[in-house]
Design a protein around this motif. Sequence first.
Motif, PDB file in Angstrom:
ATOM      1  N   GLN A  23       0.840  -1.212   0.000  1.00 44.78           N
ATOM      2  CA  GLN A  23       0.000   0.000   0.000  1.00 44.78           C
ATOM      3  C   GLN A  23       0.869   1.254   0.000  1.00 44.78           C
ATOM      4  O   GLN A  23       0.581   2.230  -0.703  1.00 44.78           O
ATOM      5  CB  GLN A  23      -0.930  -0.016   1.216  1.00 44.78           C
ATOM      6  CG  GLN A  23      -2.006  -1.100   1.149  1.00 44.78           C
ATOM      7  CD  GLN A  23      -2.770  -1.234   2.458  1.00 44.78           C
ATOM      8  OE1 GLN A  23      -2.169  -1.357   3.534  1.00 44.78           O
ATOM      9  NE2 GLN A  23      -4.085  -1.212   2.387  1.00 44.78           N
ATOM     10  N   ALA A  24       1.929   1.219   0.812  1.00 43.30           N
ATOM     11  CA  ALA A  24       2.847   2.368   0.855  1.00 43.30           C
ATOM     12  C   ALA A  24       3.519   2.560  -0.497  1.00 43.30           C
ATOM     13  O   ALA A  24       3.691   3.695  -0.971  1.00 43.30           O
ATOM     14  CB  ALA A  24       3.892   2.153   1.947  1.00 43.30           C
ATOM     15  N   LEU A  25       3.914   1.462  -1.127  1.00 40.16           N
ATOM     16  CA  LEU A  25       4.544   1.531  -2.446  1.00 40.16           C
ATOM     17  C   LEU A  25       3.625   2.201  -3.462  1.00 40.16           C
ATOM     18  O   LEU A  25       4.047   3.091  -4.223  1.00 40.16           O
ATOM     19  CB  LEU A  25       4.896   0.104  -2.897  1.00 40.16           C
ATOM     20  CG  LEU A  25       5.323  -0.110  -4.347  1.00 40.16           C
ATOM     21  CD1 LEU A  25       6.605   0.646  -4.654  1.00 40.16           C
ATOM     22  CD2 LEU A  25       5.505  -1.596  -4.630  1.00 40.16           C
ATOM     23  N   LYS A  26       2.363   1.794  -3.469  1.00 36.78           N
ATOM     24  CA  LYS A  26       1.414   2.386  -4.425  1.00 36.78           C
ATOM     25  C   LYS A  26       1.247   3.882  -4.197  1.00 36.78           C
ATOM     26  O   LYS A  26       1.181   4.672  -5.154  1.00 36.78           O
ATOM     27  CB  LYS A  26       0.058   1.680  -4.306  1.00 36.78           C
ATOM     28  CG  LYS A  26       0.076   0.243  -4.788  1.00 36.78           C
ATOM     29  CD  LYS A  26      -1.287  -0.428  -4.563  1.00 36.78           C
ATOM     30  CE  LYS A  26      -1.277  -1.873  -5.061  1.00 36.78           C
ATOM     31  NZ  LYS A  26      -2.567  -2.561  -4.805  1.00 36.78           N
ATOM     32  N   THR A  27       1.185   4.273  -2.930  1.00 36.55           N
ATOM     33  CA  THR A  27       1.023   5.703  -2.619  1.00 36.55           C
ATOM     34  C   THR A  27       2.254   6.495  -3.054  1.00 36.55           C
ATOM     35  O   THR A  27       2.132   7.581  -3.631  1.00 36.55           O
ATOM     36  CB  THR A  27       0.785   5.888  -1.110  1.00 36.55           C
ATOM     37  OG1 THR A  27      -0.382   5.161  -0.721  1.00 36.55           O
ATOM     38  CG2 THR A  27       0.589   7.361  -0.771  1.00 36.55           C
ATOM     39  N   ILE A  28       3.433   5.969  -2.757  1.00 37.85           N
ATOM     40  CA  ILE A  28       4.669   6.663  -3.149  1.00 37.85           C
ATOM     41  C   ILE A  28       4.727   6.799  -4.661  1.00 37.85           C
ATOM     42  O   ILE A  28       5.089   7.861  -5.189  1.00 37.85           O
ATOM     43  CB  ILE A  28       5.901   5.909  -2.611  1.00 37.85           C
ATOM     44  CG1 ILE A  28       5.956   5.999  -1.080  1.00 37.85           C
ATOM     45  CG2 ILE A  28       7.187   6.473  -3.211  1.00 37.85           C
ATOM     46  CD1 ILE A  28       7.013   5.119  -0.444  1.00 37.85           C
ATOM     47  N   LYS A  29       4.371   5.727  -5.386  1.00 38.98           N
ATOM     48  CA  LYS A  29       4.449   5.761  -6.842  1.00 38.98           C
ATOM     49  C   LYS A  29       3.466   6.762  -7.461  1.00 38.98           C
ATOM     50  O   LYS A  29       3.703   7.273  -8.550  1.00 38.98           O
ATOM     51  CB  LYS A  29       4.188   4.350  -7.408  1.00 38.98           C
ATOM     52  CG  LYS A  29       5.382   3.412  -7.277  1.00 38.98           C
ATOM     53  CD  LYS A  29       6.556   3.933  -8.076  1.00 38.98           C
ATOM     54  CE  LYS A  29       7.796   3.095  -7.927  1.00 38.98           C
ATOM     55  NZ  LYS A  29       8.939   3.657  -8.669  1.00 38.98           N
TER      56      LYS A  29
END
Length: 459
Positions: free
Chosen positions: A64-70
């Motif tokens: 989830q954090a990865l998607k937000t950062i991207k």
Amino acid sequence: MDSNLILVADDEPSMRLNIVELLEDEGYSVLQASNGTEAIQMTLDHQPIVVLMDIKMAELSGIQALKTIKKNTERIPIIMFTAYGSSEKPIEAMKAGAFDYLEKPFEIDKFLSVVQSAVDQHNKLNSLSNESIQKIESDWPTIEDQIVGVSKKMREVLKLVGKIAPKDTTVLIQGESGTGKEVIADAIYRHSNRSNGPFIKVNCGALPDNLLESELFGHEEGAFTGASKKHLGRFELADNGTIFLDEVNALTLQTQVKLLRILQNFTFERVGGEKTLKTNARVIAATNKNLKQEVEKGNFREDLYYRLNILNVTLPPLRERLDDIEPLAKYFIKKYSAKKNTVISSEALNYLKSYHWPGNVRELENIIERATVMMQGDILEKKDLSISLKSDFSDIYKVHSEEGNIPMQKIIKSVEKDLILKGLHRTNWNKTKAAKLLGINRRLLYSKLDQYDIKENTD
């Protein structure tokens, strides 16, 4: 922005500290985050050159954090890692835009190599124009799938599928019969940009030569005896979608010429027709033969081979990925057993891992399906398995023999490597115990490990 700053996000303080110390020894400055929310905020505030992030974290997962950062920045490579092995995790990470995926515990050299590659990627992105950066970022892998496989070799295949699925480029899938080539083709299609278009499958080896050309390219009314009406070919039906040519090596040389023309010009004519038609179908081809050898024998056109082999996926045989036998067996038990609580005994699993699997995953599926019918009770036992290890070496011969020849050295090396791997797996890679189990001294074992390039992550 610190040109040497890396962010490490992990909710396990001891693991985080180990990674930090390792990176600091390499000269990097390191920031630490203990959860996904912190990782997002610190990434946006400090713009590190690389982010290292655990997938499984409390509050907010790494994915989830990865998607937000991207969504906020595409220029920072993010390496995901986890101790929770699953065939879906590397694909899920790739789908979300991860640079790479690692499993704990790390091999230090491998870990540092991946970090350096991510740093190089970051530096490359920041040296290019925005237009060039957008092109590179559009090439980053995006895919998700549920293919059963936890071994290192299958994880590499899954990551490769993640990279090539969004492209329109022709793909050649190679592997022995039963390794799952159609499953991989399905995955490429489902996660491509053409997933809303048709997916047409053709088993080239199952159709007689006199019908195959008509099936692929269609025919006009009256083109031959029995052609009572116009017939649309598979390439017409696959327009704006994908066509899967299984056993492509079975095509006649005449049909190979027409396929080559489609790959070069996207044009063809129906059998008995004069009108030139167009198709933009993406071609995925599969073969259980070595096409390069088929070219040398004159059975396959060299120019067509190079046209098909632009993107290559090679599937390892099941005997080279023994770690996948347990999850595959459990998957097939769940698929075929009428009882939801059916399990497999450790003795049965060990027996499965001792077999050579000439028929690969398809053979395993057939054996498990039969066992679920024949077994009594809720535990699948060794006695329920319809395989005999007595046939093991003859099966190895069948796998490696070609055109009636007996490649003795090749068979001997295959058997030797297979036995060494079995010994290492059974002793949890304790080389002293493995040498004793195999009846050889440690010096000879180490020599064989070098000869066959066997390392602890070899499947």
